[in-house]
Design an enzyme around this catalytic site. Structure first.
Site, PDB file in Angstrom:
ATOM      1  N   GLU A  88      -4.603  -4.827   9.592  1.00  0.00           N
ATOM      2  CA  GLU A  88      -3.993  -6.117   9.824  1.00  0.00           C
ATOM      3  C   GLU A  88      -2.489  -5.668  10.497  1.00  0.00           C
ATOM      4  OE1 GLU A  88      -5.848  -8.143   6.142  1.00  0.00           O
ATOM      5  OE2 GLU A  88      -3.653  -7.785   6.168  1.00  0.00           O
ATOM      6  N   CYS A 109      -5.447   3.248   2.821  1.00  0.00           N
ATOM      7  CA  CYS A 109      -4.493   4.303   2.566  1.00  0.00           C
ATOM      8  C   CYS A 109      -4.868   5.125   1.599  1.00  0.00           C
ATOM      9  CB  CYS A 109      -3.156   3.559   1.762  1.00  0.00           C
ATOM     10  SG  CYS A 109      -1.674   4.401   1.844  1.00  0.00           S
ATOM     11  N   CYS A 113      -0.772   3.673  -4.353  1.00  0.00           N
ATOM     12  CA  CYS A 113       0.464   2.908  -4.995  1.00  0.00           C
ATOM     13  C   CYS A 113       0.113   1.680  -5.779  1.00  0.00           C
ATOM     14  CB  CYS A 113       1.528   2.668  -4.057  1.00  0.00           C
ATOM     15  SG  CYS A 113       2.371   4.168  -3.221  1.00  0.00           S
ATOM     16  N   CYS A 116       0.480  -1.762  -4.605  1.00  0.00           N
ATOM     17  CA  CYS A 116       0.183  -2.283  -3.116  1.00  0.00           C
ATOM     18  C   CYS A 116      -1.228  -2.420  -2.881  1.00  0.00           C
ATOM     19  CB  CYS A 116       0.585  -1.036  -2.329  1.00  0.00           C
ATOM     20  SG  CYS A 116       0.213  -1.421  -0.556  1.00  0.00           S
ATOM     21  N   GLU A 154      -0.235   5.524   5.330  1.00  0.00           N
ATOM     22  CA  GLU A 154       0.840   6.390   5.198  1.00  0.00           C
ATOM     23  C   GLU A 154       0.880   6.949   6.767  1.00  0.00           C
ATOM     24  OE1 GLU A 154       3.669   8.376   5.092  1.00  0.00           O
ATOM     25  OE2 GLU A 154       3.764   7.369   3.188  1.00  0.00           O
ATOM     26  N   SER A 185       8.269   4.025   7.967  1.00  0.00           N
ATOM     27  CA  SER A 185       8.397   3.813   6.461  1.00  0.00           C
ATOM     28  C   SER A 185       7.263   4.874   5.862  1.00  0.00           C
ATOM     29  CB  SER A 185       8.076   2.309   5.772  1.00  0.00           C
ATOM     30  OG  SER A 185       8.057   2.487   4.488  1.00  0.00           O
ATOM     31  N   SER A 208       9.987   5.029   0.987  1.00  0.00           N
ATOM     32  CA  SER A 208       9.665   4.189  -0.024  1.00  0.00           C
ATOM     33  C   SER A 208       9.846   4.907  -1.374  1.00  0.00           C
ATOM     34  CB  SER A 208       8.104   3.793   0.053  1.00  0.00           C
ATOM     35  OG  SER A 208       7.687   2.991  -0.926  1.00  0.00           O
ATOM     36  N   LEU A 209      10.994   4.346  -1.773  1.00  0.00           N
ATOM     37  CA  LEU A 209      11.493   5.339  -3.130  1.00  0.00           C
ATOM     38  C   LEU A 209      10.869   4.636  -4.242  1.00  0.00           C
ATOM     39  CD1 LEU A 209      13.114   7.831  -4.092  1.00  0.00           C
ATOM     40  CD2 LEU A 209      15.311   6.141  -3.925  1.00  0.00           C
ATOM     41  N   THR A 210      11.364   3.415  -4.710  1.00  0.00           N
ATOM     42  CA  THR A 210      10.708   2.637  -5.803  1.00  0.00           C
ATOM     43  C   THR A 210      11.523   3.068  -7.145  1.00  0.00           C
ATOM     44  OG1 THR A 210       8.620   2.542  -4.860  1.00  0.00           O
ATOM     45  CG2 THR A 210       8.811   1.857  -7.169  1.00  0.00           C
ATOM     46  N   CYS A 332       5.331  -7.576   2.633  1.00  0.00           N
ATOM     47  CA  CYS A 332       4.982  -6.414   2.173  1.00  0.00           C
ATOM     48  C   CYS A 332       4.206  -5.932   0.907  1.00  0.00           C
ATOM     49  CB  CYS A 332       6.784  -5.915   1.715  1.00  0.00           C
ATOM     50  SG  CYS A 332       6.532  -4.024   1.436  1.00  0.00           S
TER      51      CYS A 332
END
Length: 337
Positions: A88, A109, A113, A116, A154, A185, A208-210, A332
């Site tokens: 996508e 991926c 995560c 996600c 990633e 990212s 992408s820290l979160t 996102c």
């Protein structure tokens, strides 16, 4: 199988079509970077050459199989690749009508995560560099201002293909998109970060820290167990010393999970010595995603406001991402066919 031409640099096309005049090859190249999908649409090329090209080549190796549009102006396309796999890509529009293409680098991926949708799919394969650039060409019908490599996958686990794709996008004889208009990212893959930092940075970076509370981050983002934050920061410092510029710290806010004062303080400590902006991303709903056997929930407005205030109390520069494309599952964290 016919050879596809989209994503092939001009110099390579000139070698491939060495029997043609250079101006004719450049005409073909210019049509391709405009997003034209067939040789018959290349109106300044003789019909005899169009026929010859059709017999041996195709423009794209893949095809747009579905398109979804959100009332807010976002558009998501589903692309079927030559092996039948699907990816996508998204086109976003802001209040100033600037267009941003969000493109993918992998089918699925491997990072897993928990918040996600793509991470819940598992990993299928890396995209070829032409499959990365073809997404942009499929979207580029009305002129795109920026590119974010924030789609499926990633990017730093497919770094060689990403570099080749960005070279194509940068090419001054073609699309001529500046590295300042391209943001990659990453979850923070140390090997890739050091590669980018040690060699000339080719794009802007978003991490992408979160949260920078390492035990919690490792639960939310399993790939970070082998990519500790002290090494991530070391790579980012080197990236900035070598002219990479400001780094965006992306924080998808998960209701009741990473909105503690402890999380805000950890981010402030991580950001010390770095030139950063913290981008708050209110979590976009995806059904069925769990953290510690509990469904992940959206933050309420007060929870978001309070957390931003906490970050700002540590003198961090903070921005909040607008909701875009949620109804088309184009936002996102929502990508995943």
């Amino acid at each position: 199988m016919k050879k596809s031409l989209a994503g092939i640099p001009l110099l390579e096309l000139e070698t491939l079509f060495s029997s043609l005049p250079r101006y004719r090859v450049k005409q073909i190249y210019k049509w391709i970077i405009r997003g034209v999908g067939s040789f018959d649409q290349m109106t300044d090329i003789p019909s005899s050459l169009q026929k010859e090209l059709n017999e041996q080549y195709c423009v794209f190796s893949n095809a747009v199989s579905s398109c979804y549009e959100d009332p807010d102006g976002a558009k998501k396309i589903i692309i079927t690749l030559k092996d039948g796999a699907k990816i996508e890509a998204v086109l976003l529009s802001d209040a100033k009508k600037r267009l941003t293409a969000c493109i993918s680098t992998q089918v699925g991926c491997p990072c897993a995560c928990v918040f996600c949708k793509t991470g819940s799919m598992g990993f299928k394969r890396n995209l070829e560099h032409t499959e990365i650039t073809e997404q942009f060409l499929h979207l580029n019908s009305s002129g795109i201002d920026n590119i974010v490599v924030m789609g499926m996958g990633e990017p730093l686990l497919n770094l060689a293909a990403l570099k080749k794709a960005i070279e194509y996008l940068n090419d001054k004889s073609g699309l001529n998109i500046s590295r300042r208009r391209i943001t990659v990212s990453t979850c923070g893959i140390n090997e890739g970060l050091f590669d980018i930092a040690q060699n000339l940075p080719f794009a802007k970076l978003a991490l992408s820290l979160t949260t920078a509370d390492e035990p919690l981050r490792q639960k939310l983002m399993p790939v970070t167990r082998t990519n500790p934050l002290n090494k991530v920061k070391e790579a980012l410092l080197l990236f900035q010393r070598n002219g990479g510029g400001r780094v965006t710290l992306e924080v998808p806010l998960l209701g009741g999970i990473n909105t503690r004062e402890k999380d805000a303080k950890s981010i402030a400590n991580f950001a010390k010595g770095l030139d950063t902006v913290v981008n708050i991303i209110p979590w976009n709903p995806v059904s069925g995603l769990l953290f510690e056997d509990t469904p992940i929930r959206e933050c309420g407005k007060k929870e978001i406001i309070d957390y931003i205030s906490l970050l700002e109390s540590y003198n961090l520069k903070v921005t909040k991402r607008l909701h875009k494309g949620r109804k088309a599952t184009a936002a996102c964290g929502q990508l995943g066919t």
